[in-house]
Every structure is written in structure tokens, then in C-alpha cells.
Design a protein around this motif. Structure first.
Motif: not given
Length: 316
Positions: A45-55
Motif C-alpha cells: 500500500a501507499l502509506v502516508v505518515l502524518g507528522s508535524r516534524n518533517a525531520a
């Protein structure tokens, strides 16, 4: 009884293919969320990581790619403490559908003081519950466009011993960090069960499922540098605890099953098999204080008022 298919029992190490599907995991850059994302990525699957910290998201994606050849992972800049930013964040997904969202991101504090989001909400209640409540509204069109969309809300074993104070949801009068955390997770679980009732009432094809990781310790979790590192000494000292609890990799199993298993139904609760603390995933019976419709209705109304969302969260 588990709802495992009679012909092919669920195997946490042999997940079904999800090629062509798209999953969003909030807080997918660390902890339980990281392992949910890693395991889902292994399905194609394509998995999108939702996160406020890009690093941190970049580090998590690099770790997943190093362990899952050909992994499809993306980062979505997502800050659940900033409610006005959520619609813009969802617009940046640039997708025509979303097969599942895992409402996983959360914060916990062991010690005072009480903290607030920029919107003025107590931080744990604001991120763990209100942020996901509001996010659901903006994701509703994408989830409804999927053949069989799912919303998997991640609760906690800590919610078992807590009760919501509907007159003090944000702990303004009596703030105790561990209790406030447990209540924020209970609010999430109440939301998940109430959402299922409301989806059924409008004939939606989207399912709302609740899952929890049981007892999941960092010291029993395999290393994923630089996302997480467990030293040999830490692991050795934690071995006795492994009789009762587990690592966060195993804590992800019930959540991943709630996303993938075609036998899972809306309104169900999934957790670890052994005392709800460790082991392979199974369906659990939710406690009455988690599924009380009257409490959930009041929580829903208060959450809508605090977040300024559509009472139907976009599902009609």
C-alpha cells in the motif's frame, strides 16, 4: 470469538496484499504509529505518515524503506494541535480517495504542569481527541470515495479504569497527567464507537473500528535507528516484563488487523490476545463505559462545539 476467516487464520507475519490502497497514519513517525506504518508498507500500500516534524518523518520513511524494499511512503505535514490547519493539510494529500486513516498520534505527560494548544485546549485532550475529531470531517469525502473506507481509532488499556468528567473534559479544575491522558484516550474510544453508530444511521460504507496496543514498552521494542534504539542492557532488564507486556512492534498488530482484515466490522474493538496486554490480535468486548450512547452523545456535542465542526463530520 475472533472473526478470523475459517479458511485462512490471521497471521501477523504474513499480511494480505493491499497493493493499490492508500492509508494515512497520524503520528506515523514514531512509537506504535511507526510500526503500524512499517507493517502496512510491507503490504504494497501507499502509506502516508502524518507528522508535524518533517525531520522525524524523513527518518521514519528512510527506516521503512531500508526494511521494506519498494515501500511507498509519503509525509503529510500534520499538526493536530492546530485545528485551523487541518483542512489545508488534507487538501495537500492530493488524493481521490483514502482507504483508511489510523487515528494514532498522541501525547502523554508524566508530570505537571498543564499545557494548552494554540487553540486553548488542554494539550492531551486537544491532540489525542479533538484533533482527530476535527480531522475526520476533512477526511470524510476521501474515505467515502473509497470502496470500503475505514477509520481506526487507537485507544489505550489506560482507558479501562477511567471515566469521563463531562463537566471538566479539559481538566481545568483537577489536572492529573496520567488520569488526563487516560481520559483523553477514553474520549477517543467513545468517539470511535459513536462514530460507528452514526455512520450506520446514514448508511455510509465507511467503517469505524477501535483498537489498542495493550502494554507496549520501548525497552521491549526492536531498534529502528535513528527512529528508536534499544540497547542490549535495556532489553535484558525488560525481559521479566515481557511475560506480561510486549514491544511496540507487537503493539501495532491489533491496529494493523483492524485496517486490513476483511472480516473486521464497524463498532468492534481489537486488542492483544493475552489479558488485553500482549500477544496476537483478537476481538474484545468493549466495556460499557466506552460504549455508553448517552455519554458519547454529550461528548460528541461538546467536541463539535470546541472544534467548530459539522455535527455530521461530513458523512451524510
Amino acid at each position: 470469538m475472533s472473526s478470523t476467516s475459517q479458511s485462512q487464520p490471521w497471521n501477523v507475519h504474513r499480511l494480505p496484499s493491499a497493493e493499490g490502497r492508500v492509508f494515512l497514519v497520524t503520528g506515523g513517525n514514531a512509537g506504535i504509529g511507526y510500526f503500524v506504518a512499517e507493517q502496512l508498507a510491507a503490504t504494497g500500500a501507499l502509506v502516508v505518515l502524518g507528522s508535524r516534524n518533517a525531520a522525524k518523518a524523513d527518518a521514519a520513511m528512510a527506516s521503512i524503506r531500508s526494511r521494506v524494499p519498494g515501500a511507498q511512503v509519503r509525509h503529510l505535514q500534520l499538526d493536530l494541535a492546530d485545528l485551523p490547519s487541518l483542512k489545508t493539510a488534507v487538501d495537500r494529500l492530493d488524493l481521490d480517495h483514502l482507504d483508511a486513516v489510523v487515528h494514532n498520534a498522541g501525547v502523554a505527560f508524566d508530570d505537571p504542569p498543564r499545557r494548552e494548544t494554540e487553540d486553548g485546549h488542554e494539550l492531551m485532550f486537544g491532540i489525542n481527541h479533538l484533533g482527530h475529531f476535527a480531522l475526520t470531517q476533512w477526511l470524510a469525502p476521501l474515505l467515502s470515495a473509497a470502496p470500503a473506507g475505514r477509520i481506526v481509532t487507537v485507544g489505550s488499556f489506560a482507558a479501562r479504569s477511567e471515566r469521563l468528567d463531562l463537566d471538566d473534559l479539559q481538566s481545568t479544575r483537577d489536572y492529573r497527567p496520567k488520569r488526563t491522558y487516560g481520559r483523553s484516550k477514553l474520549a477517543q474510544m467513545c468517539f470511535g464507537f459513536e462514530l460507528d453508530r452514526r455512520l450506520l444511521a446514514v448508511g455510509s460504507t465507511v467503517l469505524s473500528v477501535v483498537a489498542h496496543p495493550g502494554g507496549a514498552l520501548d525497552s521491549l521494542t526492536p531498534s529502528r535507528p535513528p527512529v528508536h534504539v534499544t540497547t542490549p542492557g535495556e532489553r535484558l532488564r525488560a525481559l521479566p516484563a515481557g511475560l506480561l507486556v510486549q514491544g511496540k512492534d507487537a503493539g501495532a498488530w491489533p491496529i494493523v488487523r483492524a485496517v486490513l482484515d476483511p472480516e473486521v466490522r464497524g463498532g468492534q474493538l481489537w486488542g492483544p490476545r493475552v489479558f488485553g496486554l500482549r500477544g496476537t490480535p483478537r476481538r474484545e468486548t468493549a466495556l460499557s463505559h466506552m460504549t455508553d450512547p448517552a455519554v458519547a452523545a454529550r461528548l460528541w456535542a461538546a467536541s463539535g462545539e470546541l472544534t467548530g465542526t459539522d455535527p455530521h463530520l461530513g458523512f451524510r
